[in-house]
Design a protein around this motif. Structure first.
Motif, PDB file in Angstrom:
ATOM      1  N   SER A 110      -0.772  55.177 -13.188  1.00 20.68           N
ATOM      2  CA  SER A 110      -1.226  56.484 -12.680  1.00 20.68           C
ATOM      3  C   SER A 110      -0.399  56.776 -11.484  1.00 20.68           C
ATOM      4  O   SER A 110       0.126  56.012 -10.673  1.00 20.68           O
ATOM      5  CB  SER A 110      -2.684  56.482 -12.167  1.00 20.68           C
ATOM      6  N   LYS A 112       0.193  60.473  -8.746  1.00 23.03           N
ATOM      7  CA  LYS A 112      -0.362  61.649  -8.111  1.00 23.03           C
ATOM      8  C   LYS A 112       0.088  62.809  -9.028  1.00 23.03           C
ATOM      9  O   LYS A 112       1.103  63.101  -9.386  1.00 23.03           O
ATOM     10  CB  LYS A 112       0.294  61.535  -6.783  1.00 23.03           C
ATOM     11  N   ARG A 113      -1.093  63.514  -9.304  1.00 23.43           N
ATOM     12  CA  ARG A 113      -0.789  64.634 -10.036  1.00 23.43           C
ATOM     13  C   ARG A 113      -0.727  65.969  -9.348  1.00 23.43           C
ATOM     14  O   ARG A 113      -1.476  65.964  -8.454  1.00 23.43           O
ATOM     15  CB  ARG A 113      -1.836  64.920 -11.326  1.00 23.43           C
ATOM     16  N   LYS A 114      -0.229  66.963  -9.777  1.00 22.51           N
ATOM     17  CA  LYS A 114      -0.051  68.206  -8.732  1.00 22.51           C
ATOM     18  C   LYS A 114      -1.442  68.805  -9.190  1.00 22.51           C
ATOM     19  O   LYS A 114      -1.988  69.800  -8.335  1.00 22.51           O
ATOM     20  CB  LYS A 114       1.115  69.134  -9.442  1.00 22.51           C
ATOM     21  N   ASN A 117      -7.087  65.060 -11.596  1.00 25.35           N
ATOM     22  CA  ASN A 117      -7.055  63.663 -11.623  1.00 25.35           C
ATOM     23  C   ASN A 117      -8.143  63.058 -12.351  1.00 25.35           C
ATOM     24  O   ASN A 117      -9.368  63.475 -12.212  1.00 25.35           O
ATOM     25  CB  ASN A 117      -7.013  63.136 -10.046  1.00 25.35           C
ATOM     26  N   LEU A 144      -1.055  51.770  -9.653  1.00 30.02           N
ATOM     27  CA  LEU A 144      -0.653  52.925  -8.866  1.00 30.02           C
ATOM     28  C   LEU A 144       0.773  52.976  -8.578  1.00 30.02           C
ATOM     29  O   LEU A 144       1.183  52.304  -7.899  1.00 30.02           O
ATOM     30  CB  LEU A 144      -1.598  52.863  -7.567  1.00 30.02           C
ATOM     31  N   ASP A 146       2.744  55.379  -7.775  1.00 27.07           N
ATOM     32  CA  ASP A 146       3.411  56.630  -6.888  1.00 27.07           C
ATOM     33  C   ASP A 146       3.913  55.884  -5.903  1.00 27.07           C
ATOM     34  O   ASP A 146       3.379  55.298  -5.231  1.00 27.07           O
ATOM     35  CB  ASP A 146       2.180  57.952  -6.576  1.00 27.07           C
ATOM     36  N   ASP A 148       3.893  57.615  -2.602  1.00 28.41           N
ATOM     37  CA  ASP A 148       3.091  58.093  -1.714  1.00 28.41           C
ATOM     38  C   ASP A 148       1.986  57.462  -1.269  1.00 28.41           C
ATOM     39  O   ASP A 148       1.071  57.050  -1.932  1.00 28.41           O
ATOM     40  CB  ASP A 148       2.516  59.318  -2.209  1.00 28.41           C
ATOM     41  N   TRP A 151      -1.557  58.578  -0.627  1.00 21.23           N
ATOM     42  CA  TRP A 151      -2.216  58.679  -2.181  1.00 21.23           C
ATOM     43  C   TRP A 151      -2.786  57.288  -2.564  1.00 21.23           C
ATOM     44  O   TRP A 151      -4.006  57.450  -3.136  1.00 21.23           O
ATOM     45  CB  TRP A 151      -1.443  59.614  -3.032  1.00 21.23           C
ATOM     46  N   CYS A 152      -2.028  56.485  -2.618  1.00 22.80           N
ATOM     47  CA  CYS A 152      -2.479  55.092  -3.199  1.00 22.80           C
ATOM     48  C   CYS A 152      -3.424  54.463  -2.350  1.00 22.80           C
ATOM     49  O   CYS A 152      -4.532  54.180  -2.746  1.00 22.80           O
ATOM     50  CB  CYS A 152      -1.187  54.279  -3.002  1.00 22.80           C
ATOM     51  N   MET A 155      -6.605  56.330  -3.449  1.00 23.42           N
ATOM     52  CA  MET A 155      -7.090  56.088  -4.660  1.00 23.42           C
ATOM     53  C   MET A 155      -7.844  54.474  -4.502  1.00 23.42           C
ATOM     54  O   MET A 155      -8.844  54.437  -5.354  1.00 23.42           O
ATOM     55  CB  MET A 155      -6.117  56.132  -5.561  1.00 23.42           C
ATOM     56  N   SER A 320       0.659  64.851 -15.890  1.00 25.25           N
ATOM     57  CA  SER A 320       1.159  64.412 -14.824  1.00 25.25           C
ATOM     58  C   SER A 320       2.734  64.761 -14.512  1.00 25.25           C
ATOM     59  O   SER A 320       3.085  64.818 -13.496  1.00 25.25           O
ATOM     60  CB  SER A 320       1.215  62.803 -14.838  1.00 25.25           C
TER      61      SER A 320
END
Length: 486
Positions: A110, A112-114, A117, A144, A146, A148, A151-152, A155, A320
């Motif tokens: 997975s 990060k989506r704009k 989620n 995870l 991404d 970022d 964000w991780c 989550m 995504s």
């Protein structure tokens, strides 16, 4: 004069030979220089693990999406037998693997989506649609992927709060691979005229999946890949186990439980290291779902083996990639799909005129295939002779397809038989009992064991009236209640 002419001619000749000697020296020097350069390149060639001639050809042909599996199967098996794991370090964000192997690992990656989620809903669906006994046999690995870190961390907190008991029980593991382990993701080849950001997205996704597969290689006997926006059918593990059992003794690389993307693709865990290396080798060439087709073909599984009903459904509305809309749905998905037929071993035969390679065996299977015969006449039949006498609880037969809705059995009946005899035509039943007629091309009956007092040796579909239309038998499903004492 003659002597002078001879002298001048000899002098000219000597100068010519001197020039020739100089040219030879220069040529020799040039040749030696070229040779040295070639040797240097050969040394680099030998040191590079990916430049075997077979692999270079694979790369060239994969780039055009015209890879020939039959030609390169031995090259890939023998020269690229990657059985070892990829040497990278994983960060454990939540949970750790248990020492005991499970039956099935479910992997999902997975980012990060704009927009939207769906990861938490996907994890929830996996656990909620599994019984307590099934939960003992699965491990869920969430990567995870991404870069970022905020964000991780967010989550991980959400996952840990909602699924703490699954993490403690060793059923849920969350991992991350640092960016430093990733290959170059900028300035890649723009195959298929994809924009640069699209190339970067799909190339990184290939690497994400490779790292995930590498991590999961030793956690279980089997592995299924999901995306992070998926809904599962109830008791999907029981259905998967039944399908795997039915395929015992047959060769397969990939079993598919959804027709969408990289959803519901099942592998033997021992194939995961090779698949991980394969994705890394061609990470910038094409999307992962195309690469998976080539991987299957290179390992000599020519045809798709897809089962219906589908066990997993795409539920995300936003992709995504850039948050674009993605409304794809699998119309073969059933929420309550655990009731997969048993279809016990049997010999199949018909006296109908079979069209091309749509033979009888293709109807008696949960794979997306069917039997197709030319216009049948009264008395024509499709017969099933079971290897052993059985008790049947339910029978379901479907004829016709969505695009050929008139190629159904317009007039027919279903019968079950007993008292096997051997003849020149093989094993056959001498006595049949009619269970009912087809309606609108379909037949379904339950509680058969209460309506048939004998152990069933045979079953047949009988044409009771000739028809002009051809006949497609899309599926024959048999559920058994118990095996009678022999």
């Amino acid at each position: 004069v003659t002597l002078l002419y001879t002298f001048l001619h000899m002098r000219h000749s000597l100068k010519y030979f001197d020039k020739m000697r100089c040219l030879r020296k220069r040529s020799a020097v040039s040749f030696l220089g070229v040779l040295v350069i070639c040797l240097l390149f050969m040394n680099l060639y030998i040191e590079d693990g990916y430049v075997l001639e077979g692999d270079k050809q694979l790369i060239r042909e994969t780039a055009t999406h015209q890879l020939n599996p039959e030609r390169y199967v031995h090259t890939f098996k023998d020269l690229s037998n990657f059985s070892g794991s990829i040497n990278i370090s994983y960060r454990y964000l939540a949970g750790t693997p248990l020492p005991r192997k499970r039956y099935l690992t479910i992997g999902l990656s997975s980012v990060k989506r704009k927009k939207g989620n769906y990861l938490l809903e996907t994890i929830k669906s996996i656990f909620e649609q599994s019984s307590y006994e099934e939960l003992k046999e699965i491990t869920v690995v969430v990567q995870l992927a991404d870069f970022d870190s905020d964000w991780c961390e967010g989550m991980v907190q959400d996952i840990s709060q909602k699924f703490a008991h699954h993490i403690i029980a060793g059923r849920l593991i969350v991992i991350h691979v640092p960016e430093e382990y990733y290959p170059v993701l900028d300035g890649l080849k723009r195959n298929y005229n994809d924009p640069e950001d699209r190339v970067k997205f799909r190339s990184k996704q290939n690497v994400d999946y490779a790292f995930l597969l590498n991590f999961c290689a030793n956690l279980s006997d089997y592995y299924v890949m999901l995306e992070d926006d998926v809904r599962c059918s109830k008791n999907f593990l029981t259905a998967v186990k039944k399908v795997i059992t039915s395929r015992e003794g047959s060769y397969w690389v990939t079993l598919e439980f959804s027709k969408l993307g990289y959803i519901g693709k099942l592998y033997h865990s021992h194939d995961l290291p090779r698949l991980a290396h394969f994705l890394l080798m061609f990470y910038q060439e094409m999307p992962c779902d195309w690469l998976l087709i080539h991987f299957r073909g290179l390992l000599a599984q020519k045809e798709v083996i897809r089962f219906k009903p589908s066990l997993f459904q795409h539920m995300g509305y936003y992709s995504s990639y850039k948050g674009a809309e993605n409304k794809l749905k699998d119309d073969d998905f059933e929420e309550e799909s655990f009731d997969i037929p048993d279809n016990p071993p049997a010999n199949l035969h018909t006296n109908m005129n079979v069209f091309e390679n749509y033979e009888a065996s293709k109807a008696y299977s949960s794979i997306d295939e069917y039997f197709w015969g030319k216009a049948p006449s009264t008395g024509d039949f499709y017969g099933i002779v079971f290897e052993k006498p059985i008790k049947i609880s339910k029978i379901k037969v479907v004829t016709g397809t969505e695009d050929r809705q008139n190629d159904i059995l317009h007039h027919g009946a279903l019968e079950v038989g007993e008292k096997i005899v051997r003849s020149k035509k093989g094993r056959q039943c001498t006595t049949y009992l009619r269970l009912g007629e087809f309606k609108n091309g379909n037949f379904e009956i339950t509680d058969v064991e209460h309506k048939v007092l004998f152990d069933i040796n045979c079953m047949r579909i009988l044409v009771t009236k000739s028809q002009k239309e051809w006949l497609i038998i899309r599926s024959i499903s048999v559920w058994t209640s118990q095996t009678p004492n022999q």
